[in-house]
Motif scaffolding. Structure first.
Motif, PDB file in Angstrom:
ATOM      1  N   UNK A 184       0.842  -1.204   0.000  1.00 41.26           N
ATOM      2  CA  UNK A 184       0.000   0.000   0.000  1.00 41.26           C
ATOM      3  C   UNK A 184       0.873   1.249   0.000  1.00 41.26           C
ATOM      4  N   UNK A 185       1.923   1.234   0.793  1.00 41.24           N
ATOM      5  CA  UNK A 185       2.806   2.398   0.855  1.00 41.24           C
ATOM      6  C   UNK A 185       3.589   2.595  -0.434  1.00 41.24           C
ATOM      7  N   UNK A 186       3.700   1.540  -1.245  1.00 39.40           N
ATOM      8  CA  UNK A 186       4.382   1.640  -2.536  1.00 39.40           C
ATOM      9  C   UNK A 186       3.480   2.153  -3.655  1.00 39.40           C
ATOM     10  N   UNK A 187       2.212   2.417  -3.349  1.00 40.81           N
ATOM     11  CA  UNK A 187       1.294   2.920  -4.369  1.00 40.81           C
ATOM     12  C   UNK A 187       1.729   4.295  -4.849  1.00 40.81           C
ATOM     13  N   UNK A 188       1.336   4.605  -6.062  1.00 45.45           N
ATOM     14  CA  UNK A 188       1.590   5.935  -6.614  1.00 45.45           C
ATOM     15  C   UNK A 188       0.952   6.989  -5.716  1.00 45.45           C
ATOM     16  N   UNK A 189       1.632   8.096  -5.527  1.00 48.95           N
ATOM     17  CA  UNK A 189       1.136   9.162  -4.646  1.00 48.95           C
ATOM     18  C   UNK A 189      -0.252   9.649  -5.020  1.00 48.95           C
ATOM     19  N   UNK A 190      -0.566   9.641  -6.303  1.00 50.43           N
ATOM     20  CA  UNK A 190      -1.877  10.135  -6.736  1.00 50.43           C
ATOM     21  C   UNK A 190      -3.014   9.301  -6.153  1.00 50.43           C
TER      22      UNK A 190
ATOM     23  N   UNK B 222      -3.255   8.228  -3.180  1.00 53.76           N
ATOM     24  CA  UNK B 222      -3.536   8.703  -1.822  1.00 53.76           C
ATOM     25  C   UNK B 222      -4.362   9.984  -1.808  1.00 53.76           C
ATOM     26  N   UNK B 223      -4.458  10.651  -2.935  1.00 50.02           N
ATOM     27  CA  UNK B 223      -5.242  11.894  -2.977  1.00 50.02           C
ATOM     28  C   UNK B 223      -6.691  11.632  -3.387  1.00 50.02           C
ATOM     29  N   UNK B 224      -7.013  10.392  -3.691  1.00 48.85           N
ATOM     30  CA  UNK B 224      -8.366  10.015  -4.095  1.00 48.85           C
ATOM     31  C   UNK B 224      -8.897   8.984  -3.100  1.00 48.85           C
ATOM     32  N   UNK B 225      -9.633   9.456  -2.118  1.00 51.89           N
ATOM     33  CA  UNK B 225     -10.078   8.595  -1.018  1.00 51.89           C
ATOM     34  C   UNK B 225     -10.815   7.350  -1.502  1.00 51.89           C
ATOM     35  N   UNK B 226     -11.715   7.481  -2.467  1.00 48.41           N
ATOM     36  CA  UNK B 226     -12.480   6.324  -2.929  1.00 48.41           C
ATOM     37  C   UNK B 226     -11.591   5.318  -3.653  1.00 48.41           C
ATOM     38  N   UNK B 227     -10.621   5.809  -4.412  1.00 48.58           N
ATOM     39  CA  UNK B 227      -9.687   4.918  -5.112  1.00 48.58           C
ATOM     40  C   UNK B 227      -8.801   4.192  -4.101  1.00 48.58           C
ATOM     41  N   UNK B 228      -8.284   4.922  -3.126  1.00 43.52           N
ATOM     42  CA  UNK B 228      -7.426   4.305  -2.110  1.00 43.52           C
ATOM     43  C   UNK B 228      -8.205   3.251  -1.325  1.00 43.52           C
ATOM     44  N   UNK B 229      -9.439   3.549  -0.960  1.00 45.79           N
ATOM     45  CA  UNK B 229     -10.255   2.574  -0.233  1.00 45.79           C
ATOM     46  C   UNK B 229     -10.492   1.320  -1.059  1.00 45.79           C
ATOM     47  N   UNK B 230     -10.760   1.490  -2.344  1.00 40.80           N
ATOM     48  CA  UNK B 230     -10.996   0.337  -3.220  1.00 40.80           C
ATOM     49  C   UNK B 230      -9.727  -0.514  -3.358  1.00 40.80           C
ATOM     50  N   UNK B 231      -8.581   0.135  -3.526  1.00 34.90           N
ATOM     51  CA  UNK B 231      -7.307  -0.592  -3.636  1.00 34.90           C
ATOM     52  C   UNK B 231      -7.009  -1.305  -2.321  1.00 34.90           C
ATOM     53  N   UNK B 232      -7.204  -0.598  -1.232  1.00 30.52           N
ATOM     54  CA  UNK B 232      -6.951  -1.175   0.086  1.00 30.52           C
ATOM     55  C   UNK B 232      -7.820  -2.405   0.309  1.00 30.52           C
ATOM     56  N   UNK B 233      -9.110  -2.299   0.003  1.00 30.11           N
ATOM     57  CA  UNK B 233      -9.997  -3.438   0.207  1.00 30.11           C
ATOM     58  C   UNK B 233      -9.614  -4.603  -0.699  1.00 30.11           C
ATOM     59  N   UNK B 234      -9.284  -4.314  -1.939  1.00 30.20           N
ATOM     60  CA  UNK B 234      -8.882  -5.357  -2.871  1.00 30.20           C
ATOM     61  C   UNK B 234      -7.654  -6.106  -2.353  1.00 30.20           C
ATOM     62  N   UNK B 235      -6.697  -5.363  -1.847  1.00 32.45           N
ATOM     63  CA  UNK B 235      -5.481  -6.012  -1.322  1.00 32.45           C
ATOM     64  C   UNK B 235      -5.763  -6.779  -0.039  1.00 32.45           C
ATOM     65  N   UNK B 236      -6.610  -6.215   0.819  1.00 31.25           N
ATOM     66  CA  UNK B 236      -7.004  -6.928   2.033  1.00 31.25           C
ATOM     67  C   UNK B 236      -7.701  -8.235   1.688  1.00 31.25           C
ATOM     68  N   UNK B 237      -8.614  -8.163   0.722  1.00 30.24           N
ATOM     69  CA  UNK B 237      -9.349  -9.345   0.299  1.00 30.24           C
ATOM     70  C   UNK B 237      -8.400 -10.424  -0.222  1.00 30.24           C
TER      71      UNK B 237
END
Length: 182
Positions: free
Chosen positions: A146-152, A154-169
């Motif tokens: 997650x910390x290696x994600x592109x900085x952009x 982190x500026x899009x809350x809905x995108x970050x949440x979707x990526x985070x959930x996908x990785x958690x899953x």
């Protein structure tokens, strides 16, 4: 880090993702306890009590005080699970602070969940020890990815949440598969 905290918060306030993560967490912890040939019903009961305790708004101030006493100053999933449990207690083998028998606070409930995982009553069974190590490694890898994600991102809350959930899953499915393989 604020964006990541907010994304975890968002996931844990949406009923479907919150329920998925709670069920998966209970299954993984129960599986670890079962691998150690210990009482699964007690961890399930302790887990349910912890969740109920944290969901009661009347306990919020007390939880914040307790966490501050162990140098956790943000009361969210990221800080509690990663900073306190994974990196503090599990990885660095930090001792759990003594429990207060008078007050059944957040840390008391948390320790009832953690105790059979950190110090199993029957000792570590080989497969359980291996799974516990895999669990730690996978959770650290999740955070690194997650910390290696592109900085952009982190500026899009809905995108970050979707990526985070996908990785958690993905991590959860992998861990549940590892449990079945033991």
């Amino acid at each position: 880090m604020l964006a990541l905290r907010e994304s975890f918060h968002s996931l844990l306030t949406q009923d479907t993702t919150k329920n998925f993560l709670l069920v998966a967490g209970r299954m993984i912890l129960s599986g670890l306890v079962q691998l150690n040939q210990a009482d699964v019903s007690s961890i399930s009961t302790s887990f349910n009590r912890l969740v109920s305790y944290t969901e009661d708004p009347a306990h919020r101030a007390g939880i914040e005080r307790e966490l501050a006493s162990v140098n956790i100053h943000h009361t969210n999933f990221l800080d509690i699970v990663y900073d306190f449990i994974i990196l503090g207690v599990m990885k660095n083998n930090a001792a759990l602070p003594p429990q207060n028998k008078q007050e059944q606070g957040f840390l008391d409930h948390l320790f009832k969940v953690l105790e059979p995982i950190l110090t199993p009553p029957t000792g570590w069974q080989p497969c359980a020890k291996m799974f516990q190590e895999v669990l730690q490694v996978q959770l650290i890898k999740l955070l690194d990815s997650i910390l290696d994600l592109d900085e952009s991102t982190f500026s899009q809350a809905d995108v970050l949440s979707a990526v985070l959930f996908s990785r958690l899953e993905g991590i959860i499915q992998e861990l549940l598969g590892d449990l079945d393989g033991c």
